[in-house]
Each structure stands twice: as C-alpha cells, then as structure tokens.
Design a protein around this motif. Structure first.
Motif, PDB file in Angstrom:
ATOM      1  N   SER A  19       5.553  -2.472   3.145  1.00  0.00           N
ATOM      2  CA  SER A  19       4.599  -1.952   2.177  1.00  0.00           C
ATOM      3  C   SER A  19       5.279  -0.840   1.389  1.00  0.00           C
ATOM      4  N   LYS A  47      -1.803   2.839   2.013  1.00  0.00           N
ATOM      5  CA  LYS A  47      -3.061   2.185   1.673  1.00  0.00           C
ATOM      6  C   LYS A  47      -3.874   3.052   0.717  1.00  0.00           C
ATOM      7  N   ASP A  56      -7.628  -1.206  -0.705  1.00  0.00           N
ATOM      8  CA  ASP A  56      -7.244  -1.966   0.482  1.00  0.00           C
ATOM      9  C   ASP A  56      -8.354  -1.927   1.527  1.00  0.00           C
ATOM     10  N   ASP A 103      -5.218  -4.896   8.716  1.00  0.00           N
ATOM     11  CA  ASP A 103      -3.810  -5.069   8.388  1.00  0.00           C
ATOM     12  C   ASP A 103      -3.404  -6.508   8.673  1.00  0.00           C
ATOM     13  N   ARG A 153      -1.734  -6.759   0.803  1.00  0.00           N
ATOM     14  CA  ARG A 153      -2.140  -5.464   0.265  1.00  0.00           C
ATOM     15  C   ARG A 153      -2.668  -5.718  -1.144  1.00  0.00           C
TER      16      ARG A 153
END
Length: 385
Positions: free
Chosen positions: A205, A209, A213, A217, A222
């Motif tokens: 990533s 976040k 989002d 996970d 994302r």
C-alpha cells in the motif's frame, strides 16, 4: 483492522435486469447452500457506496459464512446511465471501483451469475408489478436489458449464464436450481484451481488508509485513487485484454504482504505448473525477497518453479506508464508470462535439490537517471528477458 482470511466461504452474485427472476433464484440458491442472502435496493445519495458492498461481503471475507448478493456494484453504472441519465464521469461507481470489488469477491472464489432471459419475458414480468418498480419507461427497460448483455468487459469475475425459462440441460436434475448449483460449483472449481498457472501479486500500500477505505483488509484492495491497489485496478479494467477477452481477476491472485508464502506454494506440490510471483513496492519486495532467500532444498523439492519479479511502486501507476508509452501491466506480466506455461514441457519442475526462482529486479538506482524512452526500453527489456 479486520483481515480477510483464506476459507471455504464463497461469494455468489446474482445480477440482471428487472423481471429476470434473479431474486427468486438467489433466495433459493442461498437457502440450499446455507449462504447469507443479501438484497440491495436503490442506494440514493450514498457516498463511498463501495463500503456497503464490502460490509455485505464481510461474513465470507472473514471466514464466517458464504454470501449470496442479489444485485451488486455492476448494476449501478447501468442504471445510472439509463435511469438517472448520468454520464460516466458523474457515476458513483467507476470501473476501477467495480474492479476492486470484483477483486475482493475473487478472494472468496466469487462467481457472477447473470440472469437474463429474453427481453420480452423481462418486460412482461416488469409490467406485472409496474407499480412497485423504479423504472417506469419500457424504452429504458429495453435499454437496461441490452446493457446487461454488453457489459462482459466490465466484469472481472467468471460468469455463469442462467435463464429460468429454460429447462436443465440434462434429465439428471430435479429442477433448474439444482442444475444451476452444479454449474456454479463446476465453474468455481475450474477457475480457481491451483493446478493452473497464474500470476500472484504482492503489492505494498503506497499510502495509509483514508475515509474512502474500509475496516476490512483484503489483499490488493484499496479505494483511494492514489493507492497502488487502485492504480492497478486501472489496468485490470475493460481495457486490459488477454487472448482477446478481458483479463479476469481469476488469472491474478493477490497475496497479503505478511502472508506465509512458503506454506502457500508448498500446497501446490512439485508437479504443479510454473507459477509467477510479482512484488510491487518496497514492503512487498522485502517480504518476497525474504521468502525466496528462505527456501531450502527440502522446500524446493515440494514446490513448483516460481518466476519472481521485483517492481517499483511507480510500475503500479498505469497513468505514468501510459505517458511513457509502456504496455499495460497485464501485457507486461500476465499475457507474456502466461504464454510460457501453456507449453507443458516448460511447466514441469526440474528441482535439483535447490530452489529455482527466475527473478527480474528493478531498483531505483537503475532507472533514476534514464530518460522516458530509455526507461521504457529498460523496463520492457527486463520483463521480456
């Protein structure tokens, strides 16, 4: 955060125009399989609508219960276009968001069941309950029916066609639901079979976040436009082609950065076809390097051959590659590598008591001083070498 977990739970999506019989069959399929049935009504004025769909899939993604969705994210763009007269740039569910949601569903071996009987059947059913329907125009209903037949290139999941007006193809089934259940099971087993070559992606990533989002996970998912995961979704949308068909998420599996790669690939067995592991981003590179360096001769004896590529964060950015006239990620990785393993002789393991991982390494130092043209030639040459 809640981490999605590998499990036997599945996600099955029933889609189609009004009057297609999808709710009836979805409810019955859920009842027979013990899945949680979830129906989506029109979600007017909802922002970040993808969160609703992620929450609906949560029981399956977390390994608690299989889920059946009656309508999903793919209906939104169709109804936005026809019913709400919205242009593509005005719609809440972009192609990238649909691709990311398909990617999440594929984590639980997602199947898309398209319910689309003849248009006159749908129109007749729609007219019989016109007072309860949102769409009041027959012209718009016909346009919606047509669009459901044309959106294959927007769906990154394996598709099963179902028409409730047709009898089962064999007398071995008591009813059409039984036939459909078997067809879904066969498609799921065939598509998500570990014995076929595929590309596994571990992506870092590129940002924390944000409020777009979710608490879930899921590897490779994302929703912020600046994230690597979102940028990859721009590649794997309707413009990505593999053998003249869309590149479905079924050919690309996303693995978590903190996953146990050794245990995962050992489950394949020695005689499995060659597999392809792609690390994108610094953390993903570190995790995959640690995995490769940890492979012992004993491990290699029970694992397939693996081609490993270490790529920069920037290579997840389809916009950047487009400006540099670089091919799409599937063209660079999926299509070219997948062609190699179609030849059975190339797929066999030849472990000599030591691991055999072919690697393609791209470092910041290697490409930092290159011009755009030199960069393209260098990267493509590495990936094709």
């Amino acid at each position: 955060m809640l981490n999605a977990v590998p499990s036997t739970c599945t996600i099955t999506i029933f889609e189609g125009p009004d009057g297609a019989g999808k709710s009836t069959v979805a409810k019955e399929y859920a009842k027979r399989t013990g899945a949680l049935y979830i129906h989506f009504d029109a979600l007017y004025g909802v922002q970040n609508i993808h969160k609703y769909f992620m929450e609906a899939m949560a029981p399956a993604l977390l390994g608690y219960q299989s889920v059946v969705l009656d309508r999903c994210w793919h209906s939104g763009p169709i109804y936005d276009l026809v019913f709400r007269n919205l242009e593509e740039y005005e719609q809440r569910q972009t192609q990238e968001i649909c691709t990311l949601l398909d990617r999440a569903a594929s984590f639980c071996r997602g199947i898309y069941v398209r319910c689309r009987p003849d248009v006159e059947v749908c129109i007749s059913n729609w007219k019989s309950r016109l007072g309860d329907e949102l769409v009041k125009s027959e012209q718009k209903m016909r346009a919606i029916h047509e669009l459901y037949g044309d959106n294959d290139r927007n769906i990154m999941l394996p598709i099963v066609e179902y028409d409730y007006t047709e009898e089962p193809t064999t007398s071995a089934y008591k009813d059409s639901i039984e036939w459909l259940g078997n067809k879904i099971a066969e498609e799921r087993a065939d598509v998500y079979n570990k014995r076929q070559p595929r590309v596994y992606v571990v992506v870092s990533s590129s940002m924390e976040k944000t409020d777009v989002d979710t608490m879930l996970d899921v590897p490779g998912v994302r929703f912020h436009p600046n994230s690597n995961e979102f940028k990859l979704a721009q590649d794997l949308g309707p413009y990505s082609v593999f053998d003249d068909d869309p590149v479905p998420e079924e050919l690309i599996t996303y693995l978590p950065v903190n996953g146990n790669f050794k245990h995962f690939f050992k489950t394949f067995g020695k005689q499995a076809p060659r597999q392809y592991l792609v690390a994108i981003g610094e953390k993903a590179n570190e995790a995959v390097r640690a995995f490769v360096n940890s492979i012992t001769p004993e491990d290699a004896a029970v694992m397939p051959n693996i081609d490993v590529a270490y790529l920069l964060d920037t290579l997840a950015d389809s916009v950047m590659r487009g400006k540099r006239n670089m091919p799409s990620m599937p063209d660079m990785i999926t299509s070219k590598w997948y062609d190699l393993v179609k030849n059975t002789s190339e797929s066999q393991n030849n472990h000599d008591g030591a691991p055999k991982c072919k690697t393609v390494v791209l470092t910041e130092d290697e490409v930092a001083g290159l011009s755009a043209e030199e960069f393209v030639k260098y990267v493509v040459g590495k990936l094709n070498g």
